[in-house]
Design an enzyme around this catalytic site. Structure first.
Site, short mmCIF file in Angstrom:
data_model
loop_
_atom_site.label_atom_id
_atom_site.label_comp_id
_atom_site.label_asym_id
_atom_site.label_seq_id
_atom_site.Cartn_x
_atom_site.Cartn_y
_atom_site.Cartn_z
N TYR A 78 37.36 45.13 49.61
CA TYR A 78 37.36 44.67 48.22
C TYR A 78 38.37 45.44 47.35
O TYR A 78 39.24 44.83 46.71
CB TYR A 78 35.96 44.80 47.62
CG TYR A 78 35.86 44.33 46.18
CD1 TYR A 78 35.87 42.98 45.88
CD2 TYR A 78 35.76 45.24 45.12
CE1 TYR A 78 35.79 42.54 44.56
CE2 TYR A 78 35.67 44.81 43.81
CZ TYR A 78 35.68 43.46 43.53
OH TYR A 78 35.61 43.03 42.23
N LYS A 80 42.02 44.16 45.52
CA LYS A 80 42.34 44.13 44.08
C LYS A 80 43.63 44.92 43.80
O LYS A 80 44.39 44.56 42.89
CB LYS A 80 41.16 44.68 43.27
CG LYS A 80 39.90 43.80 43.34
CD LYS A 80 40.13 42.39 42.79
CE LYS A 80 38.82 41.63 42.60
NZ LYS A 80 39.03 40.26 42.07
P1 NAP Z 1 30.16 35.92 40.90
O1 NAP Z 1 29.08 35.73 39.90
O2 NAP Z 1 29.83 36.12 42.34
O3 NAP Z 1 31.17 34.69 40.74
C1 NAP Z 1 32.25 34.53 41.61
C2 NAP Z 1 32.78 33.12 41.44
O4 NAP Z 1 33.90 32.94 42.33
C3 NAP Z 1 31.74 32.05 41.81
O5 NAP Z 1 31.89 30.96 40.94
C4 NAP Z 1 32.17 31.66 43.21
O6 NAP Z 1 31.77 30.35 43.58
C5 NAP Z 1 33.68 31.75 43.04
N1 NAP Z 1 34.39 31.74 44.31
C6 NAP Z 1 34.26 32.57 45.36
N2 NAP Z 1 35.09 32.20 46.34
C7 NAP Z 1 35.75 31.10 45.90
C8 NAP Z 1 36.74 30.25 46.45
N3 NAP Z 1 37.20 30.41 47.70
N4 NAP Z 1 37.22 29.22 45.70
C9 NAP Z 1 36.76 29.03 44.45
N5 NAP Z 1 35.79 29.78 43.87
C10 NAP Z 1 35.32 30.81 44.60
O7 NAP Z 1 31.07 37.18 40.54
P2 NAP Z 1 31.66 37.74 39.16
O8 NAP Z 1 31.13 39.12 39.01
O9 NAP Z 1 31.48 36.76 38.05
O10 NAP Z 1 33.20 37.88 39.56
C11 NAP Z 1 34.26 37.22 38.89
C12 NAP Z 1 35.51 38.05 39.08
O11 NAP Z 1 35.35 39.32 38.42
C13 NAP Z 1 35.83 38.37 40.53
O12 NAP Z 1 37.23 38.26 40.75
C14 NAP Z 1 35.38 39.82 40.68
O13 NAP Z 1 36.06 40.50 41.72
C15 NAP Z 1 35.73 40.35 39.31
N6 NAP Z 1 35.01 41.59 38.93
C16 NAP Z 1 33.68 41.58 38.77
C17 NAP Z 1 33.04 42.76 38.39
C18 NAP Z 1 31.55 42.81 38.17
O14 NAP Z 1 31.03 43.91 37.88
N7 NAP Z 1 30.83 41.72 38.28
C19 NAP Z 1 33.78 43.93 38.18
C20 NAP Z 1 35.16 43.90 38.37
C21 NAP Z 1 35.76 42.71 38.72
P3 NAP Z 1 30.38 30.04 44.35
O15 NAP Z 1 29.31 29.96 43.31
O16 NAP Z 1 30.66 28.74 45.02
O17 NAP Z 1 30.16 31.17 45.32
#
Ligand code: NAP
Length: 228
Positions: free
Chosen positions: A151, A155
């Site tokens: 992961y 990034k």
């Molecule tokens: P999340 O709730 O797991 O949402 C991830 C989203 O990405 C879901 O809609 C998922 O769809 C979609 N996705 C995954 N693989 C995909 C693909 N191949 N094609 C299209 N859509 C896809 O996670 P989140 O926390 O909101 O994360 C959003 C972004 O923020 C990510 O890039 C993550 O790395 C980044 N981020 C998050 C955090 C945190 O603390 N949450 C911190 C730093 C960065 P499905 O519902 O179909 O699985």
């Protein structure tokens, strides 16, 4: 009318970004790989659904062909890369590949497909959603960052990809930046995060709505510039 596309937007931070972009008056395409989940989220918010799996080139091509106009692209879709170990010494390489497939190769695929549309816009903006855990400066020094061979380096690679596009597009109106939403409670981290998805969305929305005098090629969170 400004038009935006957000990938991986059926839930979590992506969905919050969609809502906040809609609040600015934009037309927003909500990208999701699953049609049922995506259509429901779009109906709930007033966004337009577009089927888009960032790891499926044909689906990305179809999504691009279905759009007539695009000003703002937010590459939010991201995965940890599987629930198995990403710790040095017990790495499941498949999980590392999954992280890179979505978080890096997926973003390149989507940007390249959408670039002709963004070039046609007078105010193109690309925002890549990364993580501070991909900061080379922080990942060795900060004890509270996870040790995840898939992961976090995915990034870091996404940050580098951002710089390549920012450099290539430096002499165009298109601004390309990368952001960290902070540690937000979402499915990605089993809701361990301390911020809300709405709080996490703010910096992406700020970079998506930059003025023409705004920066390009930067890495930001709510506190400002993040060290690479
Ligand atoms: P999340 O709730 O797991 O949402 C991830 C989203 O990405 C879901 O809609 C998922 O769809 C979609 N996705 C995954 N693989 C995909 C693909 N191949 N094609 C299209 N859509 C896809 O996670 P989140 O926390 O909101 O994360 C959003 C972004 O923020 C990510 O890039 C993550 O790395 C980044 N981020 C998050 C955090 C945190 O603390 N949450 C911190 C730093 C960065 P499905 O519902 O179909 O699985």
């Amino acid at each position: 009318m400004t038009t935006a596309l957000v990938t991986g937007a059926n839930k979590g931070i992506g969905l919050a970004i969609v809502k906040q972009l809609l609040d600015t008056g934009m037309t927003v395409y909500l990208g999701a790989r699953d049609t049922e989940r995506g259509e429901k989220a779009a109906a709930d918010t007033g966004a337009r659904f577009v089927q888009l799996d960032v790891t499926d080139q044909e689906s990305v091509r179809r999504a691009a062909a279905s759009l007539e106009h695009l000003d703002v692209l937010v590459n939010n879709a991201g995965v940890v890369g599987g629930g198995r170990a990403q710790e040095p010494g017990s790495v499941h390489l498949d999980d590392v590949r999954k992280a890179f497939e979505t978080n890096v190769f997926g973003v390149i695929t989507v940007i390249d497909a959408m670039l002709p549309l963004l070039r046609a816009s007078e105010h193109g903006r690309i925002v890549n959603v990364s993580s501070i855990t991909g900061s080379l400066t922080g990942m060795f020094a900060a004890d509270d960052y996870p040790t995840a061979v898939g992961y976090s380096p995915s990034k870091t690679a996404l940050n580098a990809v951002t710089l390549m596009y920012a450099k290539a597009l430096k002499h165009t109106p298109i601004k390309v930046n990368v952001v960290c939403p902070g540690y937000c409670a979402t499915d990605l981290n089993h809701h361990q995060g301390v911020r809300t998805p709405a709080q996490g969305a703010r910096i992406a929305v700020e970079m998506a709505t930059l003025g023409d005098d705004g920066p390009t090629g930067g890495f930001y969170d709510d506190n400002g510039v993040i060290a690479w």
